[in-house]
Design an enzyme around this catalytic site. Structure first.
Site, PDB file in Angstrom:
ATOM      1  N   ASN A   1       0.784  -1.382  -0.097  1.00 62.53           N
ATOM      2  CA  ASN A   1       0.020   0.080   0.045  1.00 62.53           C
ATOM      3  C   ASN A   1       0.881   1.343   0.142  1.00 62.53           C
ATOM      4  O   ASN A   1       2.028   0.989   0.100  1.00 62.53           O
ATOM      5  CB  ASN A   1      -1.133  -0.081   1.355  1.00 62.53           C
ATOM      6  CG  ASN A   1      -0.351  -0.196   2.484  1.00 62.53           C
ATOM      7  OD1 ASN A   1       0.809   0.754   2.889  1.00 62.53           O
ATOM      8  ND2 ASN A   1      -0.635  -1.004   3.402  1.00 62.53           N
TER       9      ASN A   1
ATOM     10  N   ASP B   1       1.479  -8.436   1.452  1.00 58.13           N
ATOM     11  CA  ASP B   1       2.399  -7.628   1.927  1.00 58.13           C
ATOM     12  C   ASP B   1       2.956  -7.888   3.437  1.00 58.13           C
ATOM     13  O   ASP B   1       3.783  -7.938   3.611  1.00 58.13           O
ATOM     14  CB  ASP B   1       1.411  -6.393   1.948  1.00 58.13           C
ATOM     15  CG  ASP B   1       2.353  -4.891   2.487  1.00 58.13           C
ATOM     16  OD1 ASP B   1       3.641  -5.104   2.349  1.00 58.13           O
ATOM     17  OD2 ASP B   1       2.037  -3.910   2.434  1.00 58.13           O
TER      18      ASP B   1
ATOM     19  N   THR C   1      -5.562  -8.135  -6.765  1.00 56.21           N
ATOM     20  CA  THR C   1      -6.791  -9.103  -6.910  1.00 56.21           C
ATOM     21  C   THR C   1      -7.230  -9.400  -5.441  1.00 56.21           C
ATOM     22  O   THR C   1      -8.246 -10.308  -5.433  1.00 56.21           O
ATOM     23  CB  THR C   1      -6.465 -10.065  -7.660  1.00 56.21           C
ATOM     24  OG1 THR C   1      -5.605 -11.009  -7.083  1.00 56.21           O
ATOM     25  CG2 THR C   1      -6.065  -9.509  -9.148  1.00 56.21           C
TER      26      THR C   1
ATOM     27  N   TYR D   1      -7.615  -5.283  -2.684  1.00 53.87           N
ATOM     28  CA  TYR D   1      -8.094  -4.222  -3.773  1.00 53.87           C
ATOM     29  C   TYR D   1      -9.225  -4.449  -4.573  1.00 53.87           C
ATOM     30  O   TYR D   1      -9.409  -3.402  -5.374  1.00 53.87           O
ATOM     31  CB  TYR D   1      -6.878  -3.526  -4.102  1.00 53.87           C
ATOM     32  CG  TYR D   1      -5.991  -2.812  -3.292  1.00 53.87           C
ATOM     33  CD1 TYR D   1      -6.441  -2.726  -2.066  1.00 53.87           C
ATOM     34  CD2 TYR D   1      -4.852  -2.198  -3.725  1.00 53.87           C
ATOM     35  CE1 TYR D   1      -5.506  -1.812  -1.167  1.00 53.87           C
ATOM     36  CE2 TYR D   1      -3.819  -1.464  -2.884  1.00 53.87           C
ATOM     37  CZ  TYR D   1      -4.354  -1.198  -1.844  1.00 53.87           C
ATOM     38  OH  TYR D   1      -3.570  -0.252  -0.760  1.00 53.87           O
TER      39      TYR D   1
HETATM   40  P1  ADP Z   1      -4.243  -6.050  -2.922  1.00 57.17           P
HETATM   41  O1  ADP Z   1      -4.057  -5.241  -1.786  1.00 57.17           O
HETATM   42  O2  ADP Z   1      -2.993  -5.564  -4.145  1.00 57.17           O
HETATM   43  O3  ADP Z   1      -5.327  -6.574  -3.479  1.00 57.17           O
HETATM   44  P2  ADP Z   1      -3.565  -8.559  -1.617  1.00 57.17           P
HETATM   45  O4  ADP Z   1      -2.234  -9.120  -0.789  1.00 57.17           O
HETATM   46  O5  ADP Z   1      -4.667  -8.577  -0.836  1.00 57.17           O
HETATM   47  O6  ADP Z   1      -3.028  -7.183  -2.318  1.00 57.17           O
HETATM   48  O7  ADP Z   1      -3.838  -9.824  -2.676  1.00 57.17           O
HETATM   49  C1  ADP Z   1      -2.959  -9.709  -3.984  1.00 57.17           C
HETATM   50  C2  ADP Z   1      -2.859 -11.318  -4.435  1.00 57.17           C
HETATM   51  O8  ADP Z   1      -1.906 -11.739  -3.484  1.00 57.17           O
HETATM   52  C3  ADP Z   1      -4.209 -12.121  -4.227  1.00 57.17           C
HETATM   53  O9  ADP Z   1      -4.359 -12.743  -5.335  1.00 57.17           O
HETATM   54  C4  ADP Z   1      -3.845 -12.857  -2.760  1.00 57.17           C
HETATM   55  O10 ADP Z   1      -4.527 -13.884  -2.998  1.00 57.17           O
HETATM   56  C5  ADP Z   1      -2.295 -13.007  -3.037  1.00 57.17           C
HETATM   57  N1  ADP Z   1      -1.575 -13.479  -1.775  1.00 57.17           N
HETATM   58  C6  ADP Z   1      -1.861 -13.403  -0.533  1.00 57.17           C
HETATM   59  N2  ADP Z   1      -0.890 -13.879   0.065  1.00 57.17           N
HETATM   60  C7  ADP Z   1       0.104 -14.366  -0.935  1.00 57.17           C
HETATM   61  C8  ADP Z   1       1.460 -15.103  -0.802  1.00 57.17           C
HETATM   62  N3  ADP Z   1       1.853 -15.263   0.601  1.00 57.17           N
HETATM   63  N4  ADP Z   1       1.958 -15.460  -1.846  1.00 57.17           N
HETATM   64  C9  ADP Z   1       1.504 -15.163  -3.072  1.00 57.17           C
HETATM   65  N5  ADP Z   1       0.460 -14.488  -3.215  1.00 57.17           N
HETATM   66  C10 ADP Z   1      -0.403 -14.255  -2.251  1.00 57.17           C
END
Ligand code: ADP
Length: 173
Positions: free
Chosen positions: A24, A34, A118, A121
């Site tokens: 973010n 994150d 995805t 957000y």
């Molecule tokens: P944003 O706020 O950009 O949507 P998110 O972290 O909520 O970010 O999600 C972005 C993508 O990362 C989602 O598809 C989520 O399922 C995925 N994600 C969450 N944790 C992990 C991880 N440890 N490794 C890879 N992808 C992840």
């Protein structure tokens, strides 16, 4: 030619020159990928991130990888989905393109992307994948031998299946 690879799993385990963080704008950590990256990299990451003074949506900044197997983390801020009329698509395209430009600048050969925007957000997954692959495709055409491998790390079946179908139609795989 750059190899495009599809992976199902946790991006913090990737042994690439860089992994991309869907951060973010504060760059001070959050939920989702994150939070997972900050936990796995350790507290020194937060210290370096504080010095970066945030990041605008669609932009990218690089740090070291600390306790991760990846050497670097490229932090990019995806757009929050707001119905599609707030430049969400070009902003997401910019995230992918600018991360790849940072790889070239820092002479990194391999990079792994999560499915930016995805999760929390709420960017529609199909459109996000099409936008990501269009940015990567344009970049690879403009810089054919800049990177050895670009990985897409999916954390859910829906994203994995979308990427699998789209990558099957692409020339690079
Ligand atoms: P944003 O706020 O950009 O949507 P998110 O972290 O909520 O970010 O999600 C972005 C993508 O990362 C989602 O598809 C989520 O399922 C995925 N994600 C969450 N944790 C992990 C991880 N440890 N490794 C890879 N992808 C992840």
């Amino acid at each position: 030619m750059t190899q495009l690879t599809l992976v199902m799993g946790d991006i913090t385990k990737m042994q690439t020159d860089a992994i991309v963080n869907a951060a973010n704008s504060s760059l001070l950590g959050g939920g989702g990928v994150d939070g997972a990256i900050h936990r796995a990299a350790g507290g020194e990451l937060l210290h370096e991130c504080r010095l970066l003074a945030g990041c605008k949506t669609g932009e990218a900044k690089i740090t070291k990888g600390y306790n991760l197997p990846a050497k670097h983390i490229i932090h990019t801020v995806g757009p929050v989905w707001n119905g599609g009329s707030k430049k969400e698509e070009p902003l997401l395209y910019g995230c992918y393109y600018k991360c790849l430009e940072l790889c070239v600048k820092h002479k990194l050969a391999t990079v792994a992307f999560p499915n930016i925007s995805t999760g929390i957000y709420h960017f529609p997954k199909q459109l996000a994948a099409e936008t990501a692959l269009s940015a990567v495709n344009d970049f690879c055409e403009a810089h054919p031998d800049a990177l050895r491998e670009i990985s897409f790390v999916c954390f859910d079946d829906e994203n994995y299946n979308i990427y699998q179908s789209l990558l099957a139609e692409m020339p690079h795989t």
